[in-house]
Design a protein around this motif. Sequence first.
Motif, PDB file in Angstrom:
ATOM      1  N   LEU A 266     -76.940 -79.930  34.825  1.00  0.00           N
ATOM      2  CA  LEU A 266     -76.292 -78.727  34.304  1.00  0.00           C
ATOM      3  C   LEU A 266     -75.592 -77.942  35.410  1.00  0.00           C
ATOM      4  O   LEU A 266     -74.414 -77.589  35.290  1.00  0.00           O
ATOM      5  N   LEU A 267     -76.310 -77.663  36.507  1.00  0.00           N
ATOM      6  CA  LEU A 267     -75.703 -76.894  37.592  1.00  0.00           C
ATOM      7  C   LEU A 267     -74.594 -77.671  38.291  1.00  0.00           C
ATOM      8  O   LEU A 267     -73.535 -77.115  38.607  1.00  0.00           O
ATOM      9  N   LEU A 268     -74.845 -78.950  38.541  1.00  0.00           N
ATOM     10  CA  LEU A 268     -73.864 -79.738  39.275  1.00  0.00           C
ATOM     11  C   LEU A 268     -72.577 -79.902  38.480  1.00  0.00           C
ATOM     12  O   LEU A 268     -71.472 -79.812  39.035  1.00  0.00           O
ATOM     13  N   SER A 269     -72.689 -80.130  37.168  1.00  0.00           N
ATOM     14  CA  SER A 269     -71.482 -80.283  36.350  1.00  0.00           C
ATOM     15  C   SER A 269     -70.676 -78.993  36.315  1.00  0.00           C
ATOM     16  O   SER A 269     -69.438 -79.013  36.363  1.00  0.00           O
TER      17      SER A 269
ATOM     18  N   GLU B 161     -85.919 -85.045  32.166  1.00  0.00           N
ATOM     19  CA  GLU B 161     -86.192 -83.625  32.256  1.00  0.00           C
ATOM     20  C   GLU B 161     -86.080 -83.128  33.697  1.00  0.00           C
ATOM     21  O   GLU B 161     -85.634 -82.006  33.942  1.00  0.00           O
ATOM     22  N   PHE B 162     -86.489 -83.951  34.631  1.00  0.00           N
ATOM     23  CA  PHE B 162     -86.426 -83.569  36.039  1.00  0.00           C
ATOM     24  C   PHE B 162     -84.991 -83.378  36.500  1.00  0.00           C
ATOM     25  O   PHE B 162     -84.681 -82.482  37.281  1.00  0.00           O
ATOM     26  N   LEU B 163     -84.094 -84.211  36.003  1.00  0.00           N
ATOM     27  CA  LEU B 163     -82.705 -84.166  36.450  1.00  0.00           C
ATOM     28  C   LEU B 163     -81.837 -83.268  35.583  1.00  0.00           C
ATOM     29  O   LEU B 163     -80.655 -83.090  35.882  1.00  0.00           O
TER      30      LEU B 163
ATOM     31  N   PHE C  31     -76.204 -77.138  47.847  1.00  0.00           N
ATOM     32  CA  PHE C  31     -77.057 -76.076  47.319  1.00  0.00           C
ATOM     33  C   PHE C  31     -77.558 -76.423  45.916  1.00  0.00           C
ATOM     34  O   PHE C  31     -78.726 -76.197  45.584  1.00  0.00           O
ATOM     35  N   THR C  32     -76.683 -76.977  45.090  1.00  0.00           N
ATOM     36  CA  THR C  32     -77.063 -77.313  43.714  1.00  0.00           C
ATOM     37  C   THR C  32     -78.171 -78.359  43.689  1.00  0.00           C
ATOM     38  O   THR C  32     -79.138 -78.246  42.928  1.00  0.00           O
ATOM     39  N   ILE C  33     -78.053 -79.389  44.518  1.00  0.00           N
ATOM     40  CA  ILE C  33     -79.070 -80.453  44.523  1.00  0.00           C
ATOM     41  C   ILE C  33     -80.415 -79.906  44.983  1.00  0.00           C
ATOM     42  O   ILE C  33     -81.457 -80.148  44.363  1.00  0.00           O
ATOM     43  N   ALA C  34     -80.420 -79.155  46.084  1.00  0.00           N
ATOM     44  CA  ALA C  34     -81.685 -78.620  46.600  1.00  0.00           C
ATOM     45  C   ALA C  34     -82.284 -77.592  45.651  1.00  0.00           C
ATOM     46  O   ALA C  34     -83.488 -77.591  45.384  1.00  0.00           O
ATOM     47  N   PHE C  35     -81.445 -76.744  45.112  1.00  0.00           N
ATOM     48  CA  PHE C  35     -81.954 -75.685  44.254  1.00  0.00           C
ATOM     49  C   PHE C  35     -82.434 -76.226  42.916  1.00  0.00           C
ATOM     50  O   PHE C  35     -83.382 -75.694  42.332  1.00  0.00           O
ATOM     51  N   SER C  36     -81.790 -77.268  42.400  1.00  0.00           N
ATOM     52  CA  SER C  36     -82.213 -77.841  41.125  1.00  0.00           C
ATOM     53  C   SER C  36     -83.641 -78.345  41.206  1.00  0.00           C
ATOM     54  O   SER C  36     -84.411 -78.228  40.244  1.00  0.00           O
TER      55      SER C  36
END
Length: 752
Positions: free
Chosen positions: A454-457, A447-449, A414-419
């Motif tokens: 932030l969310l993944l960590s 900037e893209f990542l 979810f984090t990867i897709a939502f980011s």
Amino acid sequence: MRQIFWSLFFLACCYPAICADGLKLALLNGGSSFFIPVAEGFMKRCGDLGLECFHTEVGDDDNFTCEGFREYIVPIWLHLGVTGIAMKPCSNWTFMNLFVDELQAQGVPIIFLDGDVPNSTRLAYVGTDQEFLGRTMARLLRKLKPAGGSYALIAKKDGRTDGFVEELERYNHREDRAHWYEVEGKYRDLNLTAEELQQQAPILQGYLGDMERAALLNPDALIFFKQSPMRVQNYTGFVEKHRHRNITLLGTDGADYQLQYLNQRYVDGLVGQLPYSFGTECAQALFDVITTGSLESATIHTNLVSYNINPHELPSLDVDQNLLDDVVFVGYVCFGTVVLSVLACLAWTIRYRAEMVARTAEPLFLYMVAMGVFILSSSLLPFSNDDGGDLSEETTAWSVGVCMSMPWLAFTGFTIAFSALLTKIWRMNRMLLAGEDFTPRGVSAVEFLAPLALLLSSNVMILTLWTIRDPLTYMRQEHEGTDYWNRPISTYGACRSDNTSAYLVPLLVINVAAICLAFAWETTDVQSEFGESKYISQAMVSLFQGFLSGIPIVVVVRHEPRAFYLVVTLMIFLLSMVLLWLVFLPKMLLQWNFSKMTPEDQANELRRYYLNFRKTGSYKDNVLSNSGKAEGANEASAIESSSVKPAQSLANKSTFGDSRLPVVSENDGHIDCATHAKPDRSVHKTIVPLYDDSTVGDRATEHATTKDPAVRDTLNLSLPANEESEGDYQVEDGMNAPRPLYEDSIVEVEEA
């Protein structure tokens, strides 16, 4: 005042004793041995209350019928000053109603015991709930014979029989419960014709005849609703004669001889009434109604007692393990569908990554969405595992791994897709807020990542603490309810930890907060690549709805494994498919539509998108309102892309320099590819940055060349006069400009 208080206190304490003085109660009891404890309880309670009481039994004198004895004895009691009577009613209900009405008219309260008369004016009924007794007998039979079978009914009695049959057959419609049916065939005297009765030997008449005929039908159980069948002559001989049939015998009451039969295995179970309680409750009820004038209830039911022999080896029990069984195929089909969809989307992206639509959408963004959806749906694989009903064969590593892998895969995917979605929305929001001061510039890889990091960590940190300190572990738990031997009848497998909410709640808060932030940033006023913001918005709404509606349902069905599995599986599947296809499907359709267009049609399509954008003025209005400029001030309209997909032949034939920005003059309505470092504030121009922001950086000199004049003529391109011959143009040193996204889509736009 003190004297009045003590007088009232003395009256309150002594009033029952004063009223009891001179009270006389009577019990008209039944004639069998069952009613002996009734008289004992009645007299005991009268003694406790300090009352004078009388009791007698029906049938003391054979010259009297049930009705006649009451007409004889009651006047005698009234002459002796009896003020309340408890009696066992006769079977003649008409007589009993008239008899009770006459006594009530004389001010004598009447209470019935062990039986009731419909529509009578008696004050109360004291005794057993007959229907409840029948249900209790059915439960005892299921305890003794959990496998089910057939039964025969001997000595039926109103209430008891109905309750027994209803309770015993209540699960016959369920395939997972034992079924019971009455044996087929005539075995009771009431079922036989007069001619058939005459053909029966005398020994086969009455209850014994019913029992013999029923036994020949090989039932699994014989049920006696009265004591009478067990009191017949040669009852024990009947039992010995048919022991080889393995018939379970279930009787009513708990007289001494019946308990002896139970000890000698002439009966397998008894459900007994408590006749002693009949007596005590009758005396107390009469006392209360005479002294207080009322009763709490007109029906006073007494408790039951159950007798049975507990075998050393209990009957076998088929425990419902609540395994997923064939339901897991739903999860496998859902996962396979998502995987095929992801592969199709990735293949399309790779195939058309150099084309306008894919380049506009940024392949990196598409890759992140596809891979995130794949990882999210992968959580269905461990979720489809159970222990097969035997957890002892599984290791601790398996129990922890199969449970903790689910949140790891779900939240990571979810984090990867939502980011990726969050980055898209943030970029469009940045362009909108920048207004006319916005300098066209792409988004760097860093900037893209950034949202992803932030969310993944945050998710990884919480998941790591969860895995180390209190991991989810697969365990088998028991549902509420046991069989009649106090054994659990249903279990289910589930992932549990001591403090699940301490880790799950922060994970949900972080990800839901990210969704809310995206909603706060999201705007449909910016016309992004081919109206892409609309589909991103729909994807966001789908995610939010999934969380809002799915989580409460999951909480409700968490103890029902199959329902829980289906809800979570469909929730993950729908979220994955909606997120994937709302991002990819519009681009695939555009790619297919534009692939059939001629270069001229593509140019016209570009003009249409541009003119529609100019006419709506949504972005222009936002810019002007933010900057406070008057009408006629410079406007900077940033469009991430248009809906044009030029033919592949044009893309191969011509290229423009990486820094060209088409400038539309308000004077002539043409797009002129002019060299500029920044829009000229003195001339009213609209900047349409049709650029690819996947490449960013300061460039000293950028070149673009249109080598094929036919292309320029087809698209109505015009170059600066000083570079008209060679098709090149120069950009001032130090200018920070992106590469044009559509190298063949800079066209002449004529405004109406």
